[in-house]
Design a protein around this motif. Structure first.
Motif, PDB file in Angstrom:
ATOM      1  N   THR A  46      37.839  22.858  24.176  1.00  0.00           N
ATOM      2  CA  THR A  46      37.387  24.254  24.128  1.00  0.00           C
ATOM      3  C   THR A  46      37.438  24.877  25.519  1.00  0.00           C
ATOM      4  O   THR A  46      37.876  26.015  25.684  1.00  0.00           O
ATOM      5  CB  THR A  46      35.962  24.338  23.545  1.00  0.00           C
ATOM      6  OG1 THR A  46      35.972  23.764  22.243  1.00  0.00           O
ATOM      7  CG2 THR A  46      35.467  25.763  23.477  1.00  0.00           C
ATOM      8  N   ARG A  47      37.012  24.108  26.524  1.00  0.00           N
ATOM      9  CA  ARG A  47      37.057  24.615  27.905  1.00  0.00           C
ATOM     10  C   ARG A  47      38.504  24.890  28.318  1.00  0.00           C
ATOM     11  O   ARG A  47      38.782  25.898  28.968  1.00  0.00           O
ATOM     12  CB  ARG A  47      36.398  23.627  28.859  1.00  0.00           C
ATOM     13  CG  ARG A  47      34.896  23.515  28.649  1.00  0.00           C
ATOM     14  CD  ARG A  47      34.269  22.498  29.577  1.00  0.00           C
ATOM     15  NE  ARG A  47      34.222  22.964  30.943  1.00  0.00           N
ATOM     16  CZ  ARG A  47      33.355  23.847  31.416  1.00  0.00           C
ATOM     17  NH1 ARG A  47      32.458  24.371  30.633  1.00  0.00           N
ATOM     18  NH2 ARG A  47      33.387  24.215  32.671  1.00  0.00           N
ATOM     19  N   ALA A  48      39.424  23.995  27.937  1.00  0.00           N
ATOM     20  CA  ALA A  48      40.833  24.210  28.272  1.00  0.00           C
ATOM     21  C   ALA A  48      41.377  25.414  27.519  1.00  0.00           C
ATOM     22  O   ALA A  48      42.049  26.268  28.109  1.00  0.00           O
ATOM     23  CB  ALA A  48      41.647  22.957  27.955  1.00  0.00           C
ATOM     24  N   ARG A  49      41.082  25.482  26.242  1.00  0.00           N
ATOM     25  CA  ARG A  49      41.628  26.567  25.425  1.00  0.00           C
ATOM     26  C   ARG A  49      41.237  27.943  25.966  1.00  0.00           C
ATOM     27  O   ARG A  49      42.082  28.797  26.200  1.00  0.00           O
ATOM     28  CB  ARG A  49      41.152  26.418  23.991  1.00  0.00           C
ATOM     29  CG  ARG A  49      41.749  27.457  23.098  1.00  0.00           C
ATOM     30  CD  ARG A  49      41.508  27.146  21.666  1.00  0.00           C
ATOM     31  NE  ARG A  49      42.244  28.103  20.855  1.00  0.00           N
ATOM     32  CZ  ARG A  49      41.982  28.341  19.609  1.00  0.00           C
ATOM     33  NH1 ARG A  49      41.044  27.685  18.990  1.00  0.00           N
ATOM     34  NH2 ARG A  49      42.670  29.235  18.955  1.00  0.00           N
ATOM     35  N   TYR A  50      39.961  28.142  26.174  1.00  0.00           N
ATOM     36  CA  TYR A  50      39.508  29.448  26.641  1.00  0.00           C
ATOM     37  C   TYR A  50      39.649  29.603  28.152  1.00  0.00           C
ATOM     38  O   TYR A  50      39.797  30.708  28.658  1.00  0.00           O
ATOM     39  CB  TYR A  50      38.080  29.715  26.179  1.00  0.00           C
ATOM     40  CG  TYR A  50      38.020  29.861  24.685  1.00  0.00           C
ATOM     41  CD1 TYR A  50      38.517  30.995  24.064  1.00  0.00           C
ATOM     42  CD2 TYR A  50      37.520  28.840  23.886  1.00  0.00           C
ATOM     43  CE1 TYR A  50      38.503  31.127  22.684  1.00  0.00           C
ATOM     44  CE2 TYR A  50      37.497  28.967  22.499  1.00  0.00           C
ATOM     45  CZ  TYR A  50      37.985  30.105  21.907  1.00  0.00           C
ATOM     46  OH  TYR A  50      37.984  30.232  20.543  1.00  0.00           O
ATOM     47  N   GLY A  51      39.628  28.492  28.873  1.00  0.00           N
ATOM     48  CA  GLY A  51      39.776  28.551  30.319  1.00  0.00           C
ATOM     49  C   GLY A  51      41.157  29.022  30.739  1.00  0.00           C
ATOM     50  O   GLY A  51      41.296  29.808  31.687  1.00  0.00           O
TER      51      GLY A  51
END
Length: 122
Positions: A46-51
């Motif tokens: 999730t952090r990678a996706r939105y980051g």
């Protein structure tokens, strides 16, 4: 459970991305900055996706060094988060950053981006 388990306010996160798509990258970056700070540290995908989307919004708003700093941190976790969606966002970010080839931050990030985007050996 159906839906996201790590995003505390899916509507706000979606709003941030929609602002980018509507041509308001600075407003998008502000929303995504706030929402990404709320993500739990262990939510790597999730952090990678939105980051990466956050990084793209910063790059599109001209904050190239900040975009590269965000992306640099996220590129380190990519082996742990295999995702076609995230890879697509990384490709979009690479295209956006290619407009700023003269930036040292972009040149420094290029090798890490290339490693992530290189096809996996068979």
């Amino acid at each position: 459970m159906i839906g996201t388990t790590h995003v505390s306010d899916p509507a706000a996160m979606t709003t941030g991305w929609c602002l980018h798509d509507l041509g308001h990258p600075k407003a998008a970056a502000e929303v995504l900055d706030l929402e990404c700070r709320r993500l739990p540290p262990q939510a790597l995908r999730t952090r990678a996706r939105y980051g990466f989307r956050r990084s793209l919004a910063h790059a599109a708003s001209g904050e190239v060094e900040h975009a590269c700093a965000i992306a640099g941190e996220l590129l380190r976790v990519m082996p742990a988060v295999p995702s076609a969606t995230v890879n697509s966002d990384v490709r979009r970010l690479a295209r956006e950053l290619s407009r700023f080839r003269s930036s040292r931050a972009v040149r420094d990030l290029q090798p890490a981006l290339a490693r992530v985007l290189a096809p996996a050996p068979d």
